[in-house]
Design a protein around this motif. Structure first.
Motif, PDB file in Angstrom:
ATOM      1  N   SER A 113       0.844  -1.130  -0.039  1.00 43.63           N
ATOM      2  CA  SER A 113      -0.172   0.009   0.063  1.00 43.63           C
ATOM      3  C   SER A 113       0.892   1.210   0.022  1.00 43.63           C
ATOM      4  O   SER A 113       0.510   2.189  -0.694  1.00 43.63           O
ATOM      5  CB  SER A 113      -0.876  -0.203   1.215  1.00 43.63           C
ATOM      6  OG  SER A 113      -0.260  -0.026   2.297  1.00 43.63           O
ATOM      7  N   GLY A 114       2.016   1.132   0.441  1.00 41.57           N
ATOM      8  CA  GLY A 114       3.039   2.321   0.513  1.00 41.57           C
ATOM      9  C   GLY A 114       3.409   2.821  -0.772  1.00 41.57           C
ATOM     10  O   GLY A 114       3.614   3.856  -1.393  1.00 41.57           O
ATOM     11  N   LEU A 115       3.846   1.528  -1.601  1.00 45.39           N
ATOM     12  CA  LEU A 115       4.198   1.905  -3.112  1.00 45.39           C
ATOM     13  C   LEU A 115       2.811   2.635  -3.924  1.00 45.39           C
ATOM     14  O   LEU A 115       3.123   3.563  -4.620  1.00 45.39           O
ATOM     15  CB  LEU A 115       4.433   0.636  -3.675  1.00 45.39           C
ATOM     16  CG  LEU A 115       4.876   0.621  -5.192  1.00 45.39           C
ATOM     17  CD1 LEU A 115       5.915   1.444  -5.622  1.00 45.39           C
ATOM     18  CD2 LEU A 115       4.736  -0.715  -5.769  1.00 45.39           C
ATOM     19  N   GLY A 122       3.696  10.712  -4.122  1.00 44.92           N
ATOM     20  CA  GLY A 122       5.151  10.896  -3.833  1.00 44.92           C
ATOM     21  C   GLY A 122       5.573  10.708  -2.655  1.00 44.92           C
ATOM     22  O   GLY A 122       6.945  11.351  -2.114  1.00 44.92           O
ATOM     23  N   SER A 123       4.770  10.572  -1.637  1.00 43.49           N
ATOM     24  CA  SER A 123       5.245  10.344  -0.319  1.00 43.49           C
ATOM     25  C   SER A 123       4.232   9.209   0.317  1.00 43.49           C
ATOM     26  O   SER A 123       3.352   8.592  -0.293  1.00 43.49           O
ATOM     27  CB  SER A 123       4.779  11.560   0.480  1.00 43.49           C
ATOM     28  OG  SER A 123       3.462  11.987   0.392  1.00 43.49           O
ATOM     29  N   ILE A 124       4.731   8.812   1.518  1.00 47.81           N
ATOM     30  CA  ILE A 124       3.982   8.000   2.477  1.00 47.81           C
ATOM     31  C   ILE A 124       3.384   8.380   3.748  1.00 47.81           C
ATOM     32  O   ILE A 124       4.506   8.862   4.316  1.00 47.81           O
ATOM     33  CB  ILE A 124       4.607   6.489   2.450  1.00 47.81           C
ATOM     34  CG1 ILE A 124       4.873   6.037   1.173  1.00 47.81           C
ATOM     35  CG2 ILE A 124       3.688   5.447   3.040  1.00 47.81           C
ATOM     36  CD1 ILE A 124       5.711   4.526   1.248  1.00 47.81           C
ATOM     37  N   SER A 125       2.160   8.339   3.968  1.00 44.98           N
ATOM     38  CA  SER A 125       1.737   9.175   5.268  1.00 44.98           C
ATOM     39  C   SER A 125       2.381  10.384   5.653  1.00 44.98           C
ATOM     40  O   SER A 125       2.781  10.747   6.757  1.00 44.98           O
ATOM     41  CB  SER A 125       2.176   8.090   6.448  1.00 44.98           C
ATOM     42  OG  SER A 125       1.323   6.922   6.337  1.00 44.98           O
ATOM     43  N   ILE A 143      11.363   4.767   7.486  1.00 42.92           N
ATOM     44  CA  ILE A 143      10.313   5.816   7.650  1.00 42.92           C
ATOM     45  C   ILE A 143       9.191   5.188   8.558  1.00 42.92           C
ATOM     46  O   ILE A 143       8.914   4.016   8.392  1.00 42.92           O
ATOM     47  CB  ILE A 143       9.805   6.355   6.306  1.00 42.92           C
ATOM     48  CG1 ILE A 143       9.146   5.309   5.558  1.00 42.92           C
ATOM     49  CG2 ILE A 143      10.996   7.047   5.557  1.00 42.92           C
ATOM     50  CD1 ILE A 143       8.276   5.991   4.415  1.00 42.92           C
ATOM     51  N   TYR A 144       8.737   6.059   9.416  1.00 42.85           N
ATOM     52  CA  TYR A 144       7.762   5.807  10.452  1.00 42.85           C
ATOM     53  C   TYR A 144       6.134   6.231   9.762  1.00 42.85           C
ATOM     54  O   TYR A 144       6.231   7.612   9.251  1.00 42.85           O
ATOM     55  CB  TYR A 144       7.796   6.470  11.509  1.00 42.85           C
ATOM     56  CG  TYR A 144       6.643   6.141  12.469  1.00 42.85           C
ATOM     57  CD1 TYR A 144       6.428   5.087  13.383  1.00 42.85           C
ATOM     58  CD2 TYR A 144       5.932   7.389  13.042  1.00 42.85           C
ATOM     59  CE1 TYR A 144       5.315   4.808  13.997  1.00 42.85           C
ATOM     60  CE2 TYR A 144       4.923   7.307  13.811  1.00 42.85           C
ATOM     61  CZ  TYR A 144       4.565   5.869  14.404  1.00 42.85           C
ATOM     62  OH  TYR A 144       3.789   5.797  15.362  1.00 42.85           O
ATOM     63  N   THR A 145       5.317   5.226   9.304  1.00 41.12           N
ATOM     64  CA  THR A 145       4.152   5.597   8.647  1.00 41.12           C
ATOM     65  C   THR A 145       2.880   5.077   9.330  1.00 41.12           C
ATOM     66  O   THR A 145       2.359   3.905   9.117  1.00 41.12           O
ATOM     67  CB  THR A 145       4.189   5.155   6.876  1.00 41.12           C
ATOM     68  OG1 THR A 145       4.418   3.621   6.974  1.00 41.12           O
ATOM     69  CG2 THR A 145       5.314   5.756   6.084  1.00 41.12           C
ATOM     70  N   PRO A 146       2.454   5.830  10.349  1.00 45.37           N
ATOM     71  CA  PRO A 146       1.590   5.268  11.273  1.00 45.37           C
ATOM     72  C   PRO A 146      -0.111   5.083  10.452  1.00 45.37           C
ATOM     73  O   PRO A 146      -0.318   5.726   9.555  1.00 45.37           O
ATOM     74  CB  PRO A 146       1.432   6.209  12.200  1.00 45.37           C
ATOM     75  CG  PRO A 146       1.913   7.627  11.789  1.00 45.37           C
ATOM     76  CD  PRO A 146       2.707   7.044  10.857  1.00 45.37           C
ATOM     77  N   SER A 160      -0.812  11.008   9.128  1.00 42.26           N
ATOM     78  CA  SER A 160       0.689  11.646   9.565  1.00 42.26           C
ATOM     79  C   SER A 160       0.982  11.546  10.997  1.00 42.26           C
ATOM     80  O   SER A 160       0.218  11.418  11.762  1.00 42.26           O
ATOM     81  CB  SER A 160       0.626  13.113   9.011  1.00 42.26           C
ATOM     82  OG  SER A 160      -0.288  13.841  10.025  1.00 42.26           O
ATOM     83  N   PHE A 161       2.340  11.925  11.205  1.00 42.77           N
ATOM     84  CA  PHE A 161       2.702  11.761  12.482  1.00 42.77           C
ATOM     85  C   PHE A 161       1.960  12.766  13.210  1.00 42.77           C
ATOM     86  O   PHE A 161       1.467  12.722  14.596  1.00 42.77           O
ATOM     87  CB  PHE A 161       4.237  12.076  12.608  1.00 42.77           C
ATOM     88  CG  PHE A 161       4.618  12.253  13.973  1.00 42.77           C
ATOM     89  CD1 PHE A 161       4.885  11.129  14.829  1.00 42.77           C
ATOM     90  CD2 PHE A 161       5.023  13.376  14.623  1.00 42.77           C
ATOM     91  CE1 PHE A 161       5.027  11.348  16.192  1.00 42.77           C
ATOM     92  CE2 PHE A 161       5.476  13.741  15.800  1.00 42.77           C
ATOM     93  CZ  PHE A 161       5.715  12.543  16.704  1.00 42.77           C
ATOM     94  N   GLU A 162       1.785  14.047  12.407  1.00 46.18           N
ATOM     95  CA  GLU A 162       0.913  15.072  13.271  1.00 46.18           C
ATOM     96  C   GLU A 162      -0.483  14.566  13.698  1.00 46.18           C
ATOM     97  O   GLU A 162      -0.742  15.054  14.668  1.00 46.18           O
ATOM     98  CB  GLU A 162       0.885  16.294  12.257  1.00 46.18           C
ATOM     99  CG  GLU A 162       2.347  17.001  12.058  1.00 46.18           C
ATOM    100  CD  GLU A 162       3.152  16.073  11.126  1.00 46.18           C
ATOM    101  OE1 GLU A 162       4.544  16.689  11.391  1.00 46.18           O
ATOM    102  OE2 GLU A 162       2.733  15.257  10.395  1.00 46.18           O
ATOM    103  N   ARG A 163      -0.986  13.703  13.027  1.00 46.32           N
ATOM    104  CA  ARG A 163      -2.200  13.228  13.252  1.00 46.32           C
ATOM    105  C   ARG A 163      -2.287  12.279  14.562  1.00 46.32           C
ATOM    106  O   ARG A 163      -3.028  12.360  15.406  1.00 46.32           O
ATOM    107  CB  ARG A 163      -2.954  12.694  12.165  1.00 46.32           C
ATOM    108  CG  ARG A 163      -4.429  11.856  12.177  1.00 46.32           C
ATOM    109  CD  ARG A 163      -5.407  12.828  12.858  1.00 46.32           C
ATOM    110  NE  ARG A 163      -6.579  12.094  13.091  1.00 46.32           N
ATOM    111  CZ  ARG A 163      -7.377  12.442  14.127  1.00 46.32           C
ATOM    112  NH1 ARG A 163      -7.458  13.361  14.792  1.00 46.32           N
ATOM    113  NH2 ARG A 163      -8.569  11.885  14.239  1.00 46.32           N
ATOM    114  N   THR A 164      -1.313  11.651  14.516  1.00 48.15           N
ATOM    115  CA  THR A 164      -1.037  10.651  15.774  1.00 48.15           C
ATOM    116  C   THR A 164      -0.826  11.576  17.056  1.00 48.15           C
ATOM    117  O   THR A 164      -1.108  11.148  18.086  1.00 48.15           O
ATOM    118  CB  THR A 164       0.036   9.916  15.637  1.00 48.15           C
ATOM    119  OG1 THR A 164       1.461  10.310  15.519  1.00 48.15           O
ATOM    120  CG2 THR A 164       0.074   8.886  14.306  1.00 48.15           C
TER     121      THR A 164
END
Length: 290
Positions: A113-115, A122-125, A143-146, A160-164
């Motif tokens: 799913s990351g691909l 052009g990014s993941i999470s 990379i950390y993709t929560p 995103s990390f900000e959402r966590t």
């Protein structure tokens, strides 16, 4: 299985069943029995038939990793002695935790799913990545993709990390990110010694109800929660996995995602079980771990 002496079923998930002492509830019980079934799921479906021996294999692998990571364990005191014989080998007697609603995914390779997300944006999470990456390519660094763990019946959502931070607070968001990256780094290094690539993994954390301690929970670096690839094959441009990718690939080729998933062929079941067993042999040097 729905009945164990002294225990009652409190929750049945896609692949795990949770039991609490008779007369207690999951919300307040200090301990629970976490039983791994042989059920297999993919694309949010529980599939038929089950994978023989899967529950014991994954429990064995979790216990093996717990012994090597040096982190606080969810296992309850005297867990082995107090585990019912009927589920011994595929169950863990654990402290009941207040789980954080974040699935901690760490990726060392771009795939799955990351691909798909990377190709779209052009990014993941929210983590921007270099252009031109192909399926299976190594990332410049893990990379950390929560993901947000949605309520039962809903789909988990990559965030995103900000959402966590919004979900669990800044301190816990940073703590579980750092712990997840640490577990991945340790796991990848140990896997590399066995000629394996740990492409990605997902982890969960919770707090001990009595002490407030942050604890690594549920399964750890198993074939269901992680992608393991053969390093030698990857060097030759082939991906040989040691997880349920065989199941995913067969479903993707034989099911359009509508309605109930088709029954798995016997050869898919057998090959998946064999890959689970081979992973334990590769990592531990033994087909069984005591």
């Amino acid at each position: 299985m729905t009945g164990l002496d002294g225990w009652e079923l409190a929750y049945s998930g896609k692949v795990r069943d949770l039991y609490v002492p008779v007369g207690t509830e999951l919300a307040t019980a200090p301990e629970m029995l976490m039983v791994a079934s042989d059920r297999v799921s993919a694309f949010d479906q529980v599939l038929e038939p089950a994978i023989p021996g899967k529950g014991e294999l994954l429990t064995t692998l979790t216990r093996w990793w717990i012994d090597r990571l040096g982190l606080p364990s969810q296992l309850a005191p005297d867990a082995d002695a107090r585990t019912p014989d009927a589920v011994r080998g595929r169950a863990m007697l654990v402290r009941t935790l207040d789980m954080l609603p974040v699935e901690c995914v760490v990726r060392g390779r771009v795939t799955g799913s990351g691909l798909k997300e990377y190709r779209q944006v052009g990014s993941i999470s929210g983590v921007a990545l270099p252009p031109g990456l192909e399926d299976g390519d190594a990332l410049p660094e893990p990379i950390y993709t929560p993901a947000w763990k949605a309520p039962q019946g809903a789909h988990d959502e990559n965030v995103s990390f900000e959402r966590t931070v919004e979900l669990v607070g800044a301190d816990d968001a940073a703590a579980i990110r750092d712990l997840a990256l640490r577990v991945y780094a340790q796991g990848a290094a140990i896997a590399a010694e066995a000629g394996l690539v740990l492409a990605d993994t997902k982890l969960e954390f919770g707090r001990d109800r009595a002490t407030g301690e942050l604890v690594l929970a549920d399964e750890v670096l198993t074939s269901d929660s992680s992608r393991y690839w053969d390093a030698a094959a990857l060097d030759q441009g082939r991906v040989e996995s040691f997880d349920k990718q065989i199941v995913r690939d067969w479903l993707a080729a034989n099911w359009d995602g509508a309605g109930e998933a088709p029954r798995l062929p016997a050869d898919v079941v057998e090959r998946t079980a064999a890959r689970y067993r081979e992973l334990i042999e590769r990592l531990t040097g033994s087909p069984r771990v005591e």
